[in-house]
Design an enzyme around this catalytic site. Structure first.
Site, short mmCIF file in Angstrom:
data_model
loop_
_atom_site.label_atom_id
_atom_site.label_comp_id
_atom_site.label_asym_id
_atom_site.label_seq_id
_atom_site.Cartn_x
_atom_site.Cartn_y
_atom_site.Cartn_z
N CYS A 2 0.83 -1.21 0.00
CA CYS A 2 0.00 0.00 0.00
C CYS A 2 0.86 1.26 0.00
O CYS A 2 2.00 1.25 0.48
CB CYS A 2 -0.87 0.02 1.23
SG CYS A 2 -1.88 -1.44 1.42
N ARG A 27 5.01 -0.12 -6.25
CA ARG A 27 5.02 -0.91 -5.02
C ARG A 27 4.03 -2.08 -5.07
O ARG A 27 4.09 -2.97 -4.23
CB ARG A 27 4.66 -0.01 -3.83
CG ARG A 27 5.68 1.09 -3.58
CD ARG A 27 5.13 2.10 -2.60
NE ARG A 27 4.91 1.52 -1.30
CZ ARG A 27 5.76 1.57 -0.29
NH1 ARG A 27 6.90 2.20 -0.45
NH2 ARG A 27 5.48 1.04 0.87
N TRP A 73 -2.99 -2.68 -1.45
CA TRP A 73 -2.63 -4.06 -1.79
C TRP A 73 -3.39 -4.91 -0.78
O TRP A 73 -3.10 -4.87 0.41
CB TRP A 73 -1.12 -4.24 -1.66
CG TRP A 73 -0.59 -5.54 -2.15
CD1 TRP A 73 -0.30 -5.88 -3.45
CD2 TRP A 73 -0.26 -6.70 -1.36
NE1 TRP A 73 0.18 -7.17 -3.51
CE2 TRP A 73 0.22 -7.69 -2.25
CE3 TRP A 73 -0.33 -6.99 0.00
CZ2 TRP A 73 0.62 -8.94 -1.82
CZ3 TRP A 73 0.08 -8.24 0.43
CH2 TRP A 73 0.55 -9.20 -0.48
N ASN A 99 -1.75 2.20 5.83
CA ASN A 99 -0.91 1.09 5.36
C ASN A 99 -0.61 0.21 6.57
O ASN A 99 -0.42 0.73 7.67
CB ASN A 99 0.45 1.58 4.85
CG ASN A 99 0.35 2.32 3.54
OD1 ASN A 99 -0.72 2.41 2.95
ND2 ASN A 99 1.47 2.87 3.11
N GLY A 100 -0.50 -1.09 6.34
CA GLY A 100 -0.12 -1.98 7.44
C GLY A 100 -1.25 -2.90 7.82
O GLY A 100 -2.24 -3.05 7.09
N GLU A 477 18.54 -17.19 -7.80
CA GLU A 477 18.09 -15.85 -8.20
C GLU A 477 17.51 -15.90 -9.62
O GLU A 477 16.48 -15.27 -9.90
CB GLU A 477 19.26 -14.86 -8.12
CG GLU A 477 18.99 -13.48 -8.65
CD GLU A 477 17.83 -12.74 -7.98
OE1 GLU A 477 17.31 -13.22 -6.97
OE2 GLU A 477 17.43 -11.70 -8.51
N LYS A 481 13.73 -14.74 -10.57
CA LYS A 481 13.48 -13.69 -11.56
C LYS A 481 12.47 -14.16 -12.58
O LYS A 481 11.50 -13.48 -12.90
CB LYS A 481 14.80 -13.36 -12.25
CG LYS A 481 15.35 -12.02 -12.40
CD LYS A 481 15.36 -10.99 -11.38
CE LYS A 481 14.51 -11.06 -10.18
NZ LYS A 481 15.00 -10.59 -8.95
N GLU A 484 8.79 -14.82 -11.03
CA GLU A 484 7.99 -13.70 -10.53
C GLU A 484 7.43 -12.81 -11.63
O GLU A 484 6.40 -12.18 -11.44
CB GLU A 484 8.75 -12.88 -9.48
CG GLU A 484 9.87 -12.03 -10.00
CD GLU A 484 10.54 -11.20 -8.90
OE1 GLU A 484 9.86 -10.69 -8.01
OE2 GLU A 484 11.77 -11.07 -8.96
N HIS A 500 18.17 -36.70 -7.01
CA HIS A 500 17.59 -37.18 -5.75
C HIS A 500 16.10 -36.88 -5.69
O HIS A 500 15.53 -36.79 -4.60
CB HIS A 500 18.34 -36.56 -4.57
CG HIS A 500 19.77 -36.96 -4.54
ND1 HIS A 500 20.19 -38.22 -4.16
CD2 HIS A 500 20.90 -36.30 -4.91
CE1 HIS A 500 21.51 -38.31 -4.27
NE2 HIS A 500 21.96 -37.16 -4.73
N LYS A 595 6.52 -4.21 -4.35
CA LYS A 595 7.94 -3.91 -4.35
C LYS A 595 8.50 -3.91 -2.93
O LYS A 595 9.59 -4.39 -2.69
CB LYS A 595 8.17 -2.54 -5.02
CG LYS A 595 9.62 -2.11 -5.09
CD LYS A 595 10.41 -3.00 -6.03
CE LYS A 595 11.87 -2.61 -6.13
NZ LYS A 595 12.65 -3.69 -6.76
O1 M6R Z 1 13.52 -4.58 -0.21
P1 M6R Z 1 14.06 -5.94 0.09
O2 M6R Z 1 15.36 -6.20 -0.57
O3 M6R Z 1 14.11 -6.26 1.56
O4 M6R Z 1 13.00 -6.93 -0.54
C1 M6R Z 1 13.10 -8.31 -0.38
C2 M6R Z 1 12.24 -9.05 -1.37
O5 M6R Z 1 10.88 -8.73 -1.17
C3 M6R Z 1 12.62 -8.72 -2.82
O6 M6R Z 1 13.96 -8.96 -3.06
C4 M6R Z 1 11.76 -9.54 -3.79
O7 M6R Z 1 12.10 -10.89 -3.68
C5 M6R Z 1 11.95 -9.05 -5.23
N1 M6R Z 1 10.68 -8.91 -5.86
C6 M6R Z 1 12.70 -10.00 -6.07
O8 M6R Z 1 12.84 -9.54 -7.37
#
Ligand code: M6R
Length: 600
Positions: A2, A27, A73, A99-100, A477, A481, A484, A500, A595
């Site tokens: 949010c 975000r 959100w 927010n929260g 990673e 990527k 997501e 395994h 984000k």
């Molecule tokens: O802001 P942060 O680095 O703490 O965020 C952590 C994760 O939420 C963030 O890296 C998330 O996995 C990304 N969307 C990955 O691309």
């Protein structure tokens, strides 16, 4: 997650709020709304969906010079117009954005709101209704607001307006970020400085459970007990131009392309006038004093932490554990005698990481935050901060922050190793300069990666990435990527672990991408590729110059073996980007994701 923006000043507020909300779109959100207030009363507009739809709905003939806006959100209740913020009290007098997560909202509802008809499924509505009920007892808005804040449990950033007072926005926060932006004859409220950079670069931090009264020409901060607080403003280091896409279609591609510049910026920022590494002496002492380092992070930052562990252990010879923040806070392992906590977070606002920091602070354990946002919560609350200098990262999929995190961890490791008197045959600034040039050569080959992505990922429903040693960390990673932003079911595996269990999933045409940048595992990972190829997988090997074979799909130019993750990840980022593009996905704003994840 949010986002909040608020404005009180002389100008028409709707454009300021809408522009601010657009800046917060990155975000992640699923509904949005604004409320503006003038002498004729309150004007409320809400939509399920995008800001563009909100823009169409807002009545352009209404002029007001104060108001609040929100992107939601969904947490409590589905994404809908009713659940979208701002929320109003029963009489319509009070209007609020939040927010929260309010953890005790059932208790508050049962204790105070038995006679109030609620119109949404949100925890937020409880807060605004509570303020109205408390106001009936006190006849004093500030007192009712303060009392309500004192009753809330959980995380919140709140902005409230009173339909009978066009001169004030009431603000408070706990755990969730919120800033007051300062201007000449106007002031702003924002959950993220990005929302208001067009209007100001000067901000006042707000601390948890402070009550803030924001007027056009004055900001008053007090504690819950009424004690007045004075605080100096600070100037945000973000350039508004950095938050624009420029000629790019998507921020993600812009941010992938920025990585060589970020490497050079890090070299510049962490170098003294003699060309030597420059790290704060207190941070060095904290590193030297630790008998074990605990890296705490989430998502991509966690993946960067895995690479950091490899680099620190090899150079500094201090054991490192890397933990997923959301697990660590509820399942803390036995700690060493002199632990040092390193929090890695692009945003500096991740609630899971912050929950761990709160616990470690209670035990007086030293902490360093490595972040892209120096004024963020994790930065303010840790003992020390190392800045990533990556510039704003807007795309939900993290790219340049990942490589910046590894570069800064490398500099930290080298500085500590030298302070420990360890002999190193490694000049990180020189090696990072080579990395920057190699990154450039890789990002110059976009068409090649676009073609590869088409070949491997256009129709597949799943994909596997394999690697050994540090390449195993990079494939984790790579798979994050891809999944997501393209929604392809993707997993990163240790090459030796496939047989395994996971090899059962390999079918005719299943894409398997292998990274091989480490000499000691070059043959074994190639063996693992043969195993899946024999079972029909469509394989692709990304190797390093010096270790390559003729059939390799990508051969990365040579970089120092410790730093290969900084370059092997670039083709992975580009493959994920083009896979998402080919599949028609919204690259920068993938579904369900935010984000900055500010709820646990
Ligand atoms: O802001 P942060 O680095 O703490 O965020 C952590 C994760 O939420 C963030 O890296 C998330 O996995 C990304 N969307 C990955 O691309």
């Amino acid at each position: 997650m949010c986002g909040i923006v608020g404005y009180i000043g002389q100008n028409d507020t709707k454009e300021i709020l809408l522009n601010g909300l657009e800046k917060l779109e990155y975000r992640g959100y699923d509904s949005a709304g604004i409320a503006t207030l003038n002498a004729e009363g309150l004007h409320l507009f809400k939509v399920k969906g995008r800001i563009a739809a909100l823009r169409d709905k807002v009545d352009q003939s209404v002029h007001a010079n104060m108001g609040i806006g929100h992107t939601r959100w969904a947490t409590h209740g589905e994404p809908s117009e009713d659940n979208a913020h701002p929320h109003q009290s029963a009489s319509g007098r009070f209007t609020l954005v939040h927010n929260g997560v309010i953890e005790n909202y059932y208790e508050l509802r049962d204790a105070y709101l038995a006679d109030v008809k609620l119109t949404s499924e949100t925890d937020t509505e409880i807060v605004v209704q509570l303020i109205e009920v408390l106001y009936q007892d006190t006849d004093d808005v500030l007192a009712a607001f303060s009392k309500a804040i004192s009753l809330l449990k959980g995380s919140y950033a709140i902005a409230l307006i009173d339909a009978q007072d066009t001169d004030v926005i009431y603000v408070a926060k706990n755990k969730s970020p919120l800033l007051v932006g300062l201007g000449d004859g106007f002031n702003l409220v924002a959950s993220d400085a990005m929302a208001t950079l067009k209007e100001t670069d000067t901000y006042l931090e707000i601390e948890d459970k402070e009550i803030v009264v924001v007027k056009r020409d004055h900001v008053h901060i007090q504690k819950l007990d009424g004690t007045v607080v004075t605080r100096q403003p600070y100037v945000a280091e973000i350039d508004a131009a950095d938050t624009e896409k420029g000629t790019y279609d998507y921020f993600m591609l812009k941010e992938i392309d920025e990585q060589p510049f970020v490497m050079r910026k890090i070299i510049q920022e962490y170098q003294d006038e003699h060309g030597q590494i420059k790290v704060d002496a207190d941070i060095r002492h904290a590193m030297l004093a630790a008998d074990r380092i605990y890296i705490i992070a989430a998502g991509t930052s966690y993946n960067a932490g895995l690479v950091g562990k490899q680099i620190i252990e090899e150079l500094v010879q201090t054991p490192v554990e890397v933990h997923i923040a959301s697990e660590f806070s509820y399942n803390m392992p036995l700690l060493s005698e002199k632990p040092l906590f390193i929090f890695i977070s692009q945003s500096g606002e991740t609630a899971d990481s912050r929950a761990v920091l709160v616990q470690t602070k209670l035990k007086d354990y030293p902490s360093i935050t490595i972040t892209n946002v120096p004024g963020s919560t994790l930065s303010r609350e840790a003992d020390y901060t190392l800045h990533l200098h990556a510039g704003p990262e807007i795309a939900v999929a993290s790219t340049k922050a990942y490589t910046a995190q590894i570069a800064v961890l490398t500099i930290l490791a080298v500085d500590t190793a030298r302070a420990k008197g360890l002999e190193l045959d490694f000049d990180p600034l020189q090696e990072l300069a080579i990395v920057a040039s190699v990154m450039e050569s890789l990002t110059d080959q976009k068409e090649y990666y676009a073609q590869l992505a088409k070949e491997y990922f256009t129709d597949t429903r799943n994909a596997f990435f394999i690697g050994r040693s540090v390449d195993y960390y990079v494939v984790q990673e790579a798979s994050l990527k891809l999944k997501e932003i393209s929604y392809i079911q993707a997993e990163g595996f240790a090459g030796g672990e496939l047989k395994h269990g996971t090899i059962a999933l390999i079918e005719e045409g299943t894409p398997v991408i292998a990274i091989s940048t480490q000499e000691n595992v070059n043959y074994s990972i190639r063996g693992n590729v043969q195993e899946v190829a024999a079972r029909g997988a469509k394989t692709c090997i990304v190797s390093l110059q010096g270790l390559e074979q003729d059939s390799d799909t990508v051969v990365l130019p040579h970089v120092h073996p410790l730093l290969t993750p900084l370059v092997s990840v670039v083709p992975m980022q580009l493959l994920a980007y083009y896979a998402a593009l080919h599949r028609g996905c919204d690259v920068d704003k993938p579904r369900n994701l935010a984000k900055s994840v500010t709820v646990e």
